[in-house]
Design an enzyme around this catalytic site. Structure first.
Site, PDB file in Angstrom:
ATOM      1  CB  SER A  97      -9.269   6.687   2.745  1.00  0.00           C
ATOM      2  OG  SER A  97     -10.368   7.390   3.899  1.00  0.00           O
ATOM      3  CG  ASN A 131     -18.118   2.155  12.037  1.00  0.00           C
ATOM      4  OD1 ASN A 131     -17.299   2.824  11.281  1.00  0.00           O
ATOM      5  ND2 ASN A 131     -18.002   1.794  13.115  1.00  0.00           N
ATOM      6  CB  THR A 175     -14.136 -28.201 -30.376  1.00  0.00           C
ATOM      7  OG1 THR A 175     -13.973 -29.248 -31.248  1.00  0.00           O
ATOM      8  CG2 THR A 175     -15.873 -27.890 -30.497  1.00  0.00           C
ATOM      9  CG  HIS A 176     -10.108 -29.426 -28.663  1.00  0.00           C
ATOM     10  ND1 HIS A 176      -9.834 -29.944 -27.234  1.00  0.00           N
ATOM     11  CD2 HIS A 176     -11.340 -30.188 -28.880  1.00  0.00           C
ATOM     12  CE1 HIS A 176     -10.715 -30.692 -27.009  1.00  0.00           C
ATOM     13  NE2 HIS A 176     -11.731 -30.978 -28.018  1.00  0.00           N
ATOM     14  CG  ASN A 201       0.806  -4.636 -33.645  1.00  0.00           C
ATOM     15  OD1 ASN A 201       0.979  -5.463 -34.475  1.00  0.00           O
ATOM     16  ND2 ASN A 201       1.832  -3.673 -33.291  1.00  0.00           N
ATOM     17  CD  GLU A 212      -1.894  -7.437 -28.700  1.00  0.00           C
ATOM     18  OE1 GLU A 212      -1.170  -8.353 -29.023  1.00  0.00           O
ATOM     19  OE2 GLU A 212      -1.737  -6.301 -28.527  1.00  0.00           O
ATOM     20  CE1 TYR A 218     -15.296   0.718   8.394  1.00  0.00           C
ATOM     21  CE2 TYR A 218     -13.832   0.889  10.234  1.00  0.00           C
ATOM     22  CZ  TYR A 218     -14.209   1.158   9.064  1.00  0.00           C
ATOM     23  OH  TYR A 218     -13.332   1.980   8.209  1.00  0.00           O
ATOM     24  CD  GLN A 235      -9.634   4.350   5.199  1.00  0.00           C
ATOM     25  OE1 GLN A 235     -10.049   4.649   5.910  1.00  0.00           O
ATOM     26  NE2 GLN A 235      -7.947   4.127   5.042  1.00  0.00           N
ATOM     27  CE  LYS A 242     -14.442   3.939   1.480  1.00  0.00           C
ATOM     28  NZ  LYS A 242     -13.977   2.926   2.522  1.00  0.00           N
TER      29      LYS A 242
HETATM   30  N1  ARG Z   1     -12.595   6.143   5.838  1.00  0.00           N
HETATM   31  C1  ARG Z   1     -13.104   5.080   6.574  1.00  0.00           C
HETATM   32  C2  ARG Z   1     -13.321   3.744   5.846  1.00  0.00           C
HETATM   33  O1  ARG Z   1     -13.720   4.253   4.722  1.00  0.00           O
HETATM   34  C3  ARG Z   1     -14.077   5.573   7.333  1.00  0.00           C
HETATM   35  C4  ARG Z   1     -14.679   4.725   8.696  1.00  0.00           C
HETATM   36  C5  ARG Z   1     -13.800   4.814   9.915  1.00  0.00           C
HETATM   37  N2  ARG Z   1     -14.494   4.425  10.857  1.00  0.00           N
HETATM   38  C6  ARG Z   1     -13.916   4.051  12.074  1.00  0.00           C
HETATM   39  N3  ARG Z   1     -14.605   3.847  13.010  1.00  0.00           N
HETATM   40  N4  ARG Z   1     -12.774   4.604  12.132  1.00  0.00           N
HETATM   41  O2  ARG Z   1     -13.659   2.821   6.210  1.00  0.00           O
END
Ligand code: ARG
Length: 462
Positions: free
Chosen positions: A22, A109, A154-155, A284, A289, A316, A321, A324
Site C-alpha cells: 500500500s 493494526n 418549487t418544482h 461555460n 458542472e 483486523y 487497507q 485509505k
Molecule cells: N498497510 C496495512 C493497512 O493499511 C497495514 C496493516 C497490516 N496489518 C496486518 N496485520 N497485516 O491496513
C-alpha cells in the site's frame, strides 16, 4: 526484506507483493505515523520498556525519518510494504539496535488505525475551515444583495418572491449543518487505539491513557477488538464529505440554470468561466458542472467503502487497507470543490433587474392575495379557490390579473396595492421567512453561528 520474512520458508512472490503493498498511496500518512509512533515511544518509556536515553534516540530517529520523507530524500526499498514498515526500517537504520524495540506492545493494526485517525482529524479540520469560508462568502453576497429579490421556485416553477439574501443564506444554513456534522465526527474519531496491539492488548504495562493524551485524544478505546476493527470514523467522514458534495452540487446546478440566457439571473466572472474550443461565443459554467459531477464520485467513495466494511468479521482484516484511497480521494476532491465554488459564488454578478422583473409577475402574488382574504375572515380553502379562478380566467381570457381583481367583489381597488413590486414580499414577516424584516434577523443569527463555529474550529486547530 519484510518484517515477517523469518516466518516464511520462501521469499514473497513479486505478484503477491504487487497486489498487497500500500506504500504507493499510504505514504501520505507518514507525518501521522511519526506522531503516533512518538507517542508510543513515550508510552514504552513510561512502562519501563525503554530507558529515557533509548526513548530519546527513537524519537530523534523518528523525527529524522519524517523529515527525510517530507523532503523527498527518503529511499524506499522493495521490502517496504507500507509507510509504517518503511518508517520502522529506517528508524532501525538510524538508531541502531534500539530500533528493534520500537514495535514492542504494538501491532500495525493499532498503529495504522491511530495514524488514519490523526490524518482524518487534520483533514476534517481543514475541510471545516473551507466550508466556513464559503459560508462567509454567502453572507457577504447576501449583505451586498440588500433588498434585491427574485422568484422562489418549487418544482422549478415560479412560486413566490424571495429576497436574494434569503436564497443565498438557504445554501449557507445547509453548510452550517455540514460544519456541525464535521465537529461531531471529529469528536467521535478522537479516540486512541494505541495499546490495543494486534487485537487483544498487551502483556506489557502500557499506560494507554497517557499515550492518548500525548496525541491530544481525550479517550482511549474501551475494547481492543473494537479499537482495531473500527473504521466508522472513515465511513462517517466519507458521509460528511459526500453530503457537502451534494450541497455543492445543488449550488452548482442553480448556477448552471440561472446563468443560462433563458434565466439570465447570474453572470459568471470571466476568470471563473471556461470557453469552447469550437464555439467562439461560449462562456461555460464548468466549475459548477464539475462540482455537480464530482459529488457522484464522493458518493461512490462512501458507498464503495461501506461495501468493503460490510461482512468483515472482528478484528483486523486486510480488507481494511482499502479505507485509505476513498478517504484520500474524498478529502482532496471536496477541498478543491469547496475552494472553487467559493471562487465562483464570490465573483459572479447578479442581474438584479432581471430577477426582480421575473419576481414581479402578478401570479407570484396569488397566495398573498388568498391570505389577504384569510385575514378578512374568508376560510383559506375558499380564498384559494377564488384566487385560482381569477388566475385561470386571466390566463385563458388574456386579461391582466389587476383588472379582474379590481372588478371582483372580494377584492376591489384596495387589493391592488398587493401587486405593487415588493409589496407581497414585505408582508412575509414570519420568523425565518423570505421578507426583509425576517431576513434581517436571520442574517444576524447566521453571522452569530458562523462566529461561534469559527471559535469551535479554533479549538481543534490549536
Ligand atoms: N498497510 C496495512 C493497512 O493499511 C497495514 C496493516 C497490516 N496489518 C496486518 N496485520 N497485516 O491496513
Amino acid at each position: 526484506m519484510t518484517l515477517w520474512a523469518t516466518r516464511m520458508g520462501a521469499a514473497p512472490a513479486d505478484d503477491m507483493m504487487a497486489f498487497t503493498v500500500s506504500l504507493a498511496f499510504d505514504k501520505r500518512l507518514a507525518p501521522s505515523d511519526v506522531e503516533g509512533s512518538i507517542a508510543h515511544v513515550h508510552g514504552l518509556e513510561k512502562a519501563g520498556i525503554l530507558s529515557s536515553e533509548e526513548a530519546g534516540q527513537l524519537v530523534e530517529a523518528l523525527r529524522r525519518t519524517g523529515d527525510e520523507i517530507a523532503e523527498s530524500v527518503f529511499e524506499f526499498q522493495p521490502g517496504d510494504e507500507d509507510i509504517h514498515t518503511a518508517i520502522e526500517r529506517r528508524v532501525s537504520e538510524l538508531a541502531g539496535e534500539v530500533g528493534a524495540k520500537l514495535h514492542s506492545g504494538r501491532s500495525r493494526n493499532d498503529q495504522v488505525a491511530t495514524a488514519l485517525r490523526l490524518f482524518a482529524r487534520e483533514q476534517l479540520t481543514l475541510i471545516a475551515g473551507l466550508v466556513l469560508e464559503l459560508q462567509s462568502t454567502l453572507l457577504r453576497r447576501a449583505r451586498e444583495a440588500g433588498p434585491a429579490y427574485l422568484p422562489g421556485y418549487t418544482h422549478l416553477q415560479r412560486a413566490q418572491p424571495v429576497l436574494l439574501a434569503h436564497h443565498l443564506l438557504a445554501h449557507g444554513w445547509a453548510l452550517a449543518r455540514d460544519v456541525d456534522r464535521l465537529f461531531a465526527t471529529l469528536e467521535r474519531l478522537n479516540v486512541s487505539p494505541l495499546g490495543a496491539g494486534a487485537l487483544a492488548g498487551s502483556s506489557l504495562p502500557l499506560d494507554r491513557d497517557e499515550v492518548a493524551s500525548r496525541l491530544a485524544m481525550p479517550a482511549r478505546f474501551e475494547n481492543s477488538l473494537d479499537a482495531v476493527s473500527d473504521r466508522d470514523f472513515v465511513a462517517e467522514s466519507l458521509f460528511d464529505i459526500a453530503l457537502i458534495g451534494v450541497h455543492l452540487s445543488r449550488i452548482g446546478e442553480e448556477v448552471v440554470v440561472f446563468s443560462t440566457e433563458e434565466f439570465g439571473f447570474f453572470h459568471l466572472d470571466d476568470s471563473w468561466a471556461t470557453g469552447s474550443s469550437m464555439l467562439p461565443q461560449k462562456k461555460n459554467p464548468d466549475v459548477a458542472e464539475l462540482a455537480r459531477g464530482k459529488s457522484g464520485r464522493l458518493i461512490g467513495d462512501l458507498v464503495g467503502f461501506l461495501a468493503t466494511l460490510k461482512g468483515l468479521p472482528l478484528a483486523y482484516n486486510r480488507d481494511l487497507q482499502e479505507d485509505k484511497e476513498p478517504l484520500f480521494d474524498a478529502v482532496d476532491q471536496v477541498s478543491l470543490a469547496l475552494v472553487a465554488i467559493d471562487g465562483l459564488v464570490g465573483t459572479m454578478a447578479f442581474d438584479l433587474q432581471r430577477m426582480q422583473e421575473a419576481a414581479d409577475s402578478p401570479s407570484l402574488v396569488a397566495v398573498t392575495l388568498a391570505e389577504w382574504l384569510v385575514a378578512k375572515g374568508v376560510p383559506f380553502r375558499h380564498a384559494h379557490g377564488i384566487v385560482a379562478g381569477l388566475v385561470r380566467e386571466s390566463v385563458e381570457r388574456k386579461v391582466p390579473l389587476a383588472e379582474l381583481l379590481e372588478a371582483h367583489p372580494s377584492f376591489g381597488e384596495e387589493a391592488l396595492g398587493l401587486l405593487e413590486p415588493g409589496s407581497a414580499l414585505a408582508r412575509h414577516t414570519t420568523a425565518g421567512g423570505a421578507g426583509p424584516e425576517a431576513v434581517a434577523v436571520q442574517t444576524e443569527r447566521y453571522e452569530a453561528q458562523l462566529l461561534a463555529d469559527r471559535e469551535r474550529l479554533a479549538s481543534w486547530t490549536s
